[in-house]
Design a protein around this motif. Structure first.
Motif, mmCIF file in Angstrom:
data_model
loop_
_atom_site.group_PDB
_atom_site.id
_atom_site.type_symbol
_atom_site.label_atom_id
_atom_site.label_comp_id
_atom_site.label_asym_id
_atom_site.label_seq_id
_atom_site.Cartn_x
_atom_site.Cartn_y
_atom_site.Cartn_z
ATOM 1 N N VAL A 1 26.816 53.593 39.795
ATOM 2 C CA VAL A 1 26.501 52.169 39.921
ATOM 3 C C VAL A 1 26.318 51.533 38.549
ATOM 4 C CG1 VAL A 1 23.965 52.293 40.089
ATOM 5 C CG2 VAL A 1 25.223 50.522 41.352
ATOM 6 N N LEU A 2 25.925 52.314 37.553
ATOM 7 C CA LEU A 2 25.850 51.780 36.194
ATOM 8 C C LEU A 2 27.249 51.384 35.710
ATOM 9 C CD1 LEU A 2 24.162 51.157 33.675
ATOM 10 C CD2 LEU A 2 24.540 53.536 32.943
ATOM 11 N N ASP A 3 28.233 52.269 35.946
ATOM 12 C CA ASP A 3 29.611 51.935 35.582
ATOM 13 C C ASP A 3 30.090 50.696 36.328
ATOM 14 O OD1 ASP A 3 29.803 54.087 33.857
ATOM 15 O OD2 ASP A 3 30.849 55.381 35.289
ATOM 16 N N LYS A 4 29.747 50.634 37.620
ATOM 17 C CA LYS A 4 30.197 49.509 38.442
ATOM 18 C C LYS A 4 29.591 48.197 37.957
ATOM 19 C CE LYS A 4 32.244 49.417 41.833
ATOM 20 N NZ LYS A 4 33.640 49.035 42.199
ATOM 21 N N ARG B 1 29.879 42.847 35.190
ATOM 22 C CA ARG B 1 29.353 41.895 34.210
ATOM 23 C C ARG B 1 30.372 41.611 33.110
ATOM 24 N NH1 ARG B 1 25.674 43.603 31.220
ATOM 25 N NH2 ARG B 1 25.480 45.794 31.841
ATOM 26 N N ASN B 2 31.137 42.620 32.744
ATOM 27 C CA ASN B 2 32.126 42.448 31.674
ATOM 28 C C ASN B 2 33.390 41.718 32.138
ATOM 29 O OD1 ASN B 2 30.438 43.768 29.899
ATOM 30 N ND2 ASN B 2 31.488 45.748 30.061
ATOM 31 N N ASP C 1 39.814 40.278 38.031
ATOM 32 C CA ASP C 1 39.863 41.724 38.216
ATOM 33 C C ASP C 1 38.875 42.402 37.276
ATOM 34 O OD1 ASP C 1 41.873 41.688 40.158
ATOM 35 O OD2 ASP C 1 43.440 41.596 38.619
ATOM 36 N N HIS C 2 38.351 43.534 37.715
ATOM 37 C CA HIS C 2 37.524 44.356 36.828
ATOM 38 C C HIS C 2 38.007 45.795 36.928
ATOM 39 C CE1 HIS C 2 35.017 45.769 40.310
ATOM 40 N NE2 HIS C 2 35.342 44.578 40.776
ATOM 41 N N ASP C 3 37.779 46.566 35.884
ATOM 42 C CA ASP C 3 38.461 47.862 35.783
ATOM 43 C C ASP C 3 37.853 48.961 36.645
ATOM 44 O OD1 ASP C 3 36.143 48.463 34.437
ATOM 45 O OD2 ASP C 3 37.086 48.633 32.459
ATOM 46 N N HIS C 4 36.832 48.626 37.463
ATOM 47 C CA HIS C 4 36.262 49.613 38.383
ATOM 48 C C HIS C 4 36.349 49.130 39.830
ATOM 49 C CE1 HIS C 4 34.828 51.600 34.836
ATOM 50 N NE2 HIS C 4 34.174 52.507 35.521
ATOM 51 N N GLU C 5 37.275 48.214 40.111
ATOM 52 C CA GLU C 5 37.305 47.623 41.451
ATOM 53 C C GLU C 5 37.531 48.666 42.538
ATOM 54 O OE1 GLU C 5 39.784 44.508 44.264
ATOM 55 O OE2 GLU C 5 40.133 44.477 42.102
ATOM 56 N N SER C 6 38.376 49.645 42.294
ATOM 57 C CA SER C 6 38.706 50.620 43.338
ATOM 58 C C SER C 6 37.731 51.793 43.379
ATOM 59 C CB SER C 6 40.122 51.153 43.134
ATOM 60 O OG SER C 6 40.218 51.849 41.909
ATOM 61 N N GLU C 7 36.731 51.797 42.511
ATOM 62 C CA GLU C 7 35.804 52.927 42.452
ATOM 63 C C GLU C 7 34.544 52.675 43.274
ATOM 64 O OE1 GLU C 7 35.023 54.367 38.534
ATOM 65 O OE2 GLU C 7 37.112 54.170 37.910
ATOM 66 N N CYS C 8 33.965 53.753 43.757
ATOM 67 C CA CYS C 8 32.740 53.701 44.567
ATOM 68 C C CYS C 8 31.581 53.166 43.735
ATOM 69 C CB CYS C 8 32.440 55.103 45.089
ATOM 70 S SG CYS C 8 30.924 55.232 46.070
#
Length: 275
Positions: free
Chosen positions: A219-222, A227-228, A193-200
């Motif tokens: 897209v930078l946040d995504k 990567r993290n 899981d990553h903490d932006h999975e549900s975000e555009c």
């Protein structure tokens, strides 16, 4: 946001589609039509071929009408209702063969199942064909999971992946749930899981062109979250998001990359690429 997307069709009636209701799935057919999507056709043709390979492995004959083009979503969401209707009408004709339509993109499948009702809202005579197409349309992972009921042997090496699902595919087709369950059938694959999975991811078709600064920040946040996550790579069932995310990673000079879920699944169950 409404001005951004709908200024070309100010009088159009827009109703946000409801989340998909549970559907009754048919028995596995012997033939299907693959709607390849314009993004896969132009940028990721191997993923389209891998989708065909996955279906043929289940004993299904795959038809690919050469007359197919775009589903009409870019024009529709940009407010060009007449142009979208022309494109959609041609796809209704191409896909009017009674076969299940399998789409390796949740957003394009959602256009068929949800938004064509809006596109042809003022053409009652066309709506019967629209409903027929909607009932026959399946996103690829949904079809493999619930219609083919696949059971696979994982021939790859142990790996860790992160999943990205486009926001429209998530809302309209529950693609994230189907993809998660399919990945869960591969015993050597760990989904992180990553903490932006549900975000555009910031693509949004013309949104990324009209609002590049906002899109770039998204897209930078995504990409940072992907990567993290600790994953080796990202997989997604949506070509537009894949194009945007990989493009951003390339611009950032990052080695991390994503690929289409169809190609990832085919590699795991066919043994291609296994060392």
């Amino acid at each position: 946001m409404s001005e951004l997307f709908y200024d070309a069709a100010p009088n159009a009636t827009r109703v946000a589609p409801a989340r998909p209701a549970p559907r009754a799935y048919p028995a596995k057919p012997t033939e299907v039509t693959l709607f390849g999507t314009c993004v896969l056709d132009l940028f990721f043709p191997e993923a389209g071929l891998d989708a065909i390979r996955l279906l043929e492995r289940e004993g299904i004959r795959v038809h690919f009408p050469q007359q197919q083009s775009c589903c009409g979503q870019p024009a529709w969401t940009s407010g060009y209702a007449d142009e979208a209707r022309d494109v959609a009408r041609s796809q209704l004709t191409v896909l009017d063969n009674g076969l299940p339509v399998v789409v390796p993109s949740g957003s394009c499948a959602g256009m068929f199942r949800q938004h064509y009702r809006e596109v042809f809202a003022e053409e009652p005579a066309t709506l019967k064909r629209v409903e027929d197409l909607a009932s026959r349309t399946f996103e690829l992972t949904e079809f493999l999971l619930h219609v083919c009921k696949v059971e696979w042997r994982d021939l790859g090496q142990p790996t860790q992946v992160a999943l990205h699902t486009s926001c429209s595919a998530r809302r309209e087709m529950n693609t994230h749930l189907h993809a998660r369950e399919l990945l869960g059938k591969l015993d050597k694959v760990e989904r992180l899981d990553h903490d932006h999975e549900s975000e555009c991811c910031g693509f949004g078709g013309t949104f990324s062109v009209r609002m590049p600064e906002v899109s770039g920040a998204m897209v930078l946040d995504k990409t940072r979250a992907l990567r993290n996550s600790g994953a080796v790579e990202m997989v997604t069932a949506d070509g537009g998001c894949l194009l945007n995310i990989n493009g951003a990673l390339d611009k950032q000079k990052q080695a991390f990359r994503g690929r289409h879920l169809a190609s990832f699944l085919w590699e795991r169950i066919s043994g291609e690429g296994a060392s």
